[in-house]
Design an enzyme around this catalytic site. Structure first.
Site, mmCIF file in Angstrom:
data_model
loop_
_atom_site.group_PDB
_atom_site.id
_atom_site.type_symbol
_atom_site.label_atom_id
_atom_site.label_comp_id
_atom_site.label_asym_id
_atom_site.label_seq_id
_atom_site.Cartn_x
_atom_site.Cartn_y
_atom_site.Cartn_z
ATOM 1 N N GLY A 15 106.348 65.348 30.787
ATOM 2 C CA GLY A 15 106.069 64.622 31.990
ATOM 3 C C GLY A 15 104.415 64.426 32.328
ATOM 4 N N ALA A 17 102.763 66.039 34.398
ATOM 5 C CA ALA A 17 102.221 67.381 34.494
ATOM 6 C C ALA A 17 101.974 68.115 33.152
ATOM 7 C CB ALA A 17 103.328 68.183 35.558
ATOM 8 N N SER A 43 111.371 62.611 34.792
ATOM 9 C CA SER A 43 111.143 61.591 35.849
ATOM 10 C C SER A 43 109.869 60.702 35.817
ATOM 11 C CB SER A 43 111.308 62.403 36.999
ATOM 12 O OG SER A 43 112.499 62.741 37.439
ATOM 13 N N SER A 44 108.779 61.202 35.406
ATOM 14 C CA SER A 44 107.582 60.536 35.396
ATOM 15 C C SER A 44 107.505 59.261 34.910
ATOM 16 C CB SER A 44 106.626 61.408 34.415
ATOM 17 O OG SER A 44 106.309 62.611 35.213
ATOM 18 N N GLY A 50 103.524 54.877 42.575
ATOM 19 C CA GLY A 50 102.453 55.027 42.016
ATOM 20 C C GLY A 50 101.404 56.421 42.767
ATOM 21 N N GLU A 115 102.451 52.540 51.220
ATOM 22 C CA GLU A 115 103.867 52.883 51.401
ATOM 23 C C GLU A 115 104.138 53.625 52.688
ATOM 24 O OE1 GLU A 115 104.433 55.228 47.820
ATOM 25 O OE2 GLU A 115 104.863 53.490 46.529
ATOM 26 N N HIS A 231 116.691 59.713 48.226
ATOM 27 C CA HIS A 231 116.321 58.122 48.397
ATOM 28 C C HIS A 231 117.623 57.441 49.109
ATOM 29 C CE1 HIS A 231 114.987 54.145 47.924
ATOM 30 N NE2 HIS A 231 113.765 54.842 47.590
ATOM 31 N N ARG A 281 113.200 57.501 55.878
ATOM 32 C CA ARG A 281 114.312 57.635 54.882
ATOM 33 C C ARG A 281 115.376 58.650 55.053
ATOM 34 N NH1 ARG A 281 111.221 58.905 49.173
ATOM 35 N NH2 ARG A 281 110.330 56.731 48.690
ATOM 36 N N HIS A 340 116.478 62.739 44.935
ATOM 37 C CA HIS A 340 115.397 62.061 44.474
ATOM 38 C C HIS A 340 114.244 63.013 44.113
ATOM 39 C CE1 HIS A 340 112.842 58.772 43.725
ATOM 40 N NE2 HIS A 340 111.881 58.711 44.757
ATOM 41 N N GLU A 364 106.627 68.915 39.419
ATOM 42 C CA GLU A 364 107.670 69.197 40.580
ATOM 43 C C GLU A 364 108.281 70.345 40.564
ATOM 44 O OE1 GLU A 364 110.160 65.618 40.597
ATOM 45 O OE2 GLU A 364 111.829 66.457 41.846
ATOM 46 N N ARG A 375 108.472 65.272 51.488
ATOM 47 C CA ARG A 375 107.166 64.731 50.480
ATOM 48 C C ARG A 375 106.841 63.301 51.200
ATOM 49 N NH1 ARG A 375 107.396 61.185 45.340
ATOM 50 N NH2 ARG A 375 109.405 60.734 46.385
HETATM 51 C C1 LIG Z 1 112.926 56.721 40.196
HETATM 52 C C2 LIG Z 1 111.839 57.549 40.519
HETATM 53 C C3 LIG Z 1 110.788 57.161 40.987
HETATM 54 C C4 LIG Z 1 109.528 57.908 41.451
HETATM 55 N N1 LIG Z 1 108.579 57.627 41.877
HETATM 56 C C5 LIG Z 1 107.458 58.071 42.327
HETATM 57 C C6 LIG Z 1 106.002 57.433 42.560
HETATM 58 O O1 LIG Z 1 106.102 56.265 42.657
HETATM 59 N N2 LIG Z 1 105.282 58.226 42.913
HETATM 60 C C7 LIG Z 1 105.129 59.589 43.003
HETATM 61 O O2 LIG Z 1 104.276 60.326 43.235
HETATM 62 N N3 LIG Z 1 106.345 60.247 42.279
HETATM 63 C C8 LIG Z 1 107.473 59.293 42.110
HETATM 64 N N4 LIG Z 1 108.649 60.026 41.690
HETATM 65 C C9 LIG Z 1 108.731 61.488 41.643
HETATM 66 C C10 LIG Z 1 107.812 61.838 40.289
HETATM 67 O O3 LIG Z 1 107.948 60.697 39.288
HETATM 68 C C11 LIG Z 1 108.087 63.153 39.649
HETATM 69 O O4 LIG Z 1 107.973 64.059 40.921
HETATM 70 C C12 LIG Z 1 107.133 63.764 38.726
HETATM 71 O O5 LIG Z 1 106.926 62.651 37.750
HETATM 72 C C13 LIG Z 1 107.240 64.873 38.101
HETATM 73 O O6 LIG Z 1 106.578 65.184 36.884
HETATM 74 P P1 LIG Z 1 106.871 66.470 36.039
HETATM 75 O O7 LIG Z 1 105.848 66.249 34.904
HETATM 76 O O8 LIG Z 1 106.592 67.592 37.007
HETATM 77 O O9 LIG Z 1 108.035 66.537 35.349
HETATM 78 P P2 LIG Z 1 109.250 65.431 34.612
HETATM 79 O O10 LIG Z 1 108.233 64.128 34.433
HETATM 80 O O11 LIG Z 1 110.489 65.355 35.252
HETATM 81 O O12 LIG Z 1 109.094 65.917 33.254
HETATM 82 C C14 LIG Z 1 109.667 67.023 32.868
HETATM 83 C C15 LIG Z 1 109.591 67.439 31.460
HETATM 84 O O13 LIG Z 1 110.276 68.697 31.182
HETATM 85 C C16 LIG Z 1 110.978 68.720 29.994
HETATM 86 N N5 LIG Z 1 111.828 69.808 30.207
HETATM 87 C C17 LIG Z 1 112.713 70.212 31.208
HETATM 88 N N6 LIG Z 1 113.498 71.168 30.829
HETATM 89 C C18 LIG Z 1 113.125 71.543 29.682
HETATM 90 C C19 LIG Z 1 113.398 72.693 28.776
HETATM 91 N N7 LIG Z 1 114.424 73.635 29.210
HETATM 92 N N8 LIG Z 1 112.933 72.657 27.523
HETATM 93 C C20 LIG Z 1 111.735 72.032 27.081
HETATM 94 N N9 LIG Z 1 111.608 70.976 28.049
HETATM 95 C C21 LIG Z 1 112.282 70.833 29.010
HETATM 96 C C22 LIG Z 1 111.465 67.381 30.159
HETATM 97 O O14 LIG Z 1 112.089 66.872 28.928
HETATM 98 C C23 LIG Z 1 110.349 66.429 30.436
HETATM 99 O O15 LIG Z 1 109.764 66.236 29.227
HETATM 100 C C24 LIG Z 1 109.661 59.454 41.376
HETATM 101 C C25 LIG Z 1 110.778 59.947 40.911
HETATM 102 C C26 LIG Z 1 111.958 59.218 40.154
HETATM 103 C C27 LIG Z 1 113.065 59.674 39.720
#
Ligand SMILES: Cc1cc2nc3c(=O)[nH]c(=O)nc-3n(C[C@H](O)[C@H](O)[C@H](O)COP(=O)(O)OP(=O)(O)OC[C@H]3O[C@@H](n4cnc5c(N)ncnc54)[C@H](O)[C@@H]3O)c2cc1C
Length: 533
Positions: A15, A17, A43-44, A50, A115, A231, A281, A340, A364, A375
């Site tokens: 994602g 991160a 989720s990203s 934004g 927001e 949410h 919320r 959420h 996350e 948050r």
């Molecule tokens: C609908 C929605 C809308 C949102 N809108 C916003 C917003 O507007 N602004 C904001 O700041 N936040 C928002 N958020 C929250 C935000 O999107 C997330 O907190 C953030 O994207 C998390 O990023 P991440 O890279 O930590 O994890 P993620 O994007 O969830 O990525 C996780 C990754 O880990 C991988 N993975 C997981 N387990 C394993 C495993 N066992 N082995 C190998 N790979 C694995 C997955 O395949 C994925 O690639 C929203 C969330 C949702 C659901």
């Protein structure tokens, strides 16, 4: 057959991160694993609003920090919040300079949205309400064009390997190569959130808390686990429990005049809070939840918002409704609160280091302390942006390390393909239990019942007949079920121990908000075996 590989730095999760951490580490060799068959997953991709950052002339990191602290209901780590807000401005400017496709005005300045609970316009967005997809798409392309990054899609990370108390490797099941043992002196978990632990969630099915569970099993310090943000208005057109994220009906709709209706078609929010549909919320989510529990159908009437702002303002939402066979211009749309965002996670310091040497956490999954008990909207993408940079700098500043002498993990026995039905039943039971007992509305009796029930499910899962040599599908099915169950138990334990209502955590048996002010709560896996009654 198991393969051995040496990875310079291993990043698990692709994602925002994981992608940013890998890019910031270049030209150091990085192996980037993701369990989905495609980049990016997680989720990203779904983020709509934004990235919050105080880049406007009338804004300041101090104001952004103040809003963040207010939302966090007394449990934020103040120093980390200031760091987030200050670094956030610099990092947002770097992203703009690097040409990430943010929405800009005619002069090339970023368009800034506002927001809930933000005192200023400070949300950078991209592709309108498709921020996640737009940013992630651009980053995926960059990752693919960075020779120092080796991407492995369809690789399920199963377990961390320990050399004493150091993390030194990872056992993964690769869809195309079977088992691989990755030796690595530096490992970054970026596996995202835990939404799938709940029956109703906006998160994609892969959000099963795998990294959190792996870190817990390895003995890492975990924090703020009880705080899960719901949410209030997810589109509830499908039956709960389907392995699809529930689409968000964005808060902006209520901002433009959309109203919530109960089973009799009456508006109920004016009786619940002076701000009615614009209440915080959690308050809206609990008001909706209570009515659903009483067997009513709750709907959101979008028509006032569509009339006021025009249908072109909400293309994503209208498309979601159409895909569910609903015409939002003609009829109110059924909604339900959905899990959420997880404020808690693996505890890290300002450089993303966890309590286990050799292990960092980003995004996350991490509990940096910036979110506290709740948050502030759009601070989570910012957290990934800010801490991925700090983690990469921290790792780059360490002396080049040779792969540690870490005992090799052997592939585990996993329930065979014919146990799929049992695993699905256990998973559904966990998700139902969490939604009804450990969701928006918690009380001591319900939490106690959930603790016992989840412990019994854990025994049932451990007792399923297992065989060696399962393929990727069996490993992933079993791995997600056991991770989700462990995360559920940890969240429940933390919720049980917090005997007050605060932020996203509401205890009907301690209803006064805010409660007496219990400090931040930290747990390890060992705490599940020493449950106080
Ligand atoms: C609908 C929605 C809308 C949102 N809108 C916003 C917003 O507007 N602004 C904001 O700041 N936040 C928002 N958020 C929250 C935000 O999107 C997330 O907190 C953030 O994207 C998390 O990023 P991440 O890279 O930590 O994890 P993620 O994007 O969830 O990525 C996780 C990754 O880990 C991988 N993975 C997981 N387990 C394993 C495993 N066992 N082995 C190998 N790979 C694995 C997955 O395949 C994925 O690639 C929203 C969330 C949702 C659901």
């Amino acid at each position: 057959m198991m393969q051995m590989r040496d990875a310079g730095v291993l990043v698990v999760g692709s994602g925002l991160a994981g992608l940013l951490t890998a890019l910031r580490l270049a030209p150091r060799p990085v192996t980037l694993l993701t369990k989905t068959p495609f980049l990016a997953g997680g989720s990203s991709d779904l983020a709509q609003g934004g990235v919050a950052a105080a880049v406007a002339l009338d804004d300041s990191p101090e104001d952004h920090a103040a809003d963040t602290l207010e939302a966090g209901a007394g449990l934020c780590d103040e120093a980390m919040v200031r760091l987030l807000a200050e670094d956030g401005v610099r990092e947002a400017r770097i992203l703009l300079e690097e040409g990430l496709p943010f929405d800009l005005d005619d002069d090339g300045a970023p368009l800034l949205g506002r927001e809930a609970a933000h005192g200023r316009h400070r949300i950078l967005h991209a592709g309108g309400d498709a921020t996640g997809r737009t940013l992630v798409g651009a980053l995926v392309e960059r990752v693919r064009n960075t020779p120092s990054i080796t991407v492995v899609e369809g690789a399920f990370a199963v377990e961390l390997a320990m050399a004493g108390d150091h993390v030194g490797g990872l056992l993964a099941c690769h869809a195309d190569e079977d088992w691989v043992f990755h030796r690595c002196p530096r490992l970054v978990l970026a596996t995202g959130g835990i939404g799938s632990v709940y029956l109703r969630t906006t998160n994609p099915p892969e959000a099963t808390g795998d990294g959190l569970a792996m870190a817990a099993r390895a003995g890492a310090r975990l924090g703020d686990l009880e705080f899960v943000q719901f949410h209030p208005t997810a589109l509830a057109a499908t039956s709960p429990g389907q392995s699809k994220p529930m689409p968000l009906l964005t808060e902006a709709l209520r901002g433009e005049g959309a109203v919530l209706l109960d089973g009799q078609g009456r508006r109920f929010m004016p009786d619940e809070h002076p701000l009615a549909e614009l209440a915080p919320r959690d308050i809206i989510a609990r008001a909706v939840w209570r009515r659903l529990e009483a067997g009513e159908v709750v709907t959101l009437d979008l028509r006032p918002a569509l009339e006021k702002a025009g249908i072109e303002r909400f293309p994503t939402v209208l498309a979601y409704c159409r895909a569910a066979g609903l015409d939002a211009t003609a009829t109110p749309i059924p909604v339900a609160p959905a899990a959420h965002y997880h404020m808690g996670g693996v505890v890290t310091d300002a450089n993303g280091r966890t309590s286990l040497p050799g292990l960092w956490a980003c995004g996350e999954i991490a509990d940096t302390g910036v979110h506290g008990a709740n948050r502030l909207a759009s601070n989570s993408l910012l957290e990934a942006v800010v801490f991925s940079r700090r983690i990469a700098a921290d790792i780059a500043g360490l002396p080049l390390a040779h792969p540690p002498q870490v005992p090799r993990l052997l592939p585990p026995s996993v329930p065979a393909a014919d146990a799929a039905g049992d695993l699905a039943a256990i998973t559904l039971d966990v998700r139902r239990t969490m939604y009804t007992r450990v969701g928006l509305w918690r009380d001591g009796d319900g939490l106690q019942e959930a603790r016992r029930h989840l412990a019994a499910l854990s025994e049932r899962l451990d007792g399923l007949p297992a065989v060696r040599g399962g393929g990727f599908a069996e490993v992933a099915r079993w791995g997600e079920a056991r991770n989700l169950l462990l995360v559920a138990r940890l969240v429940t334990e933390a919720a049980w121990r917090r005997r007050e209502s605060r932020g996203a955590h509401y205890r009907a048996d301690f209803p006064d908000l805010p409660g007496p002010g219990q400090p931040r709560q930290f747990l390890t896996l060992a705490d599940l075996d020493t449950q106080p009654d």
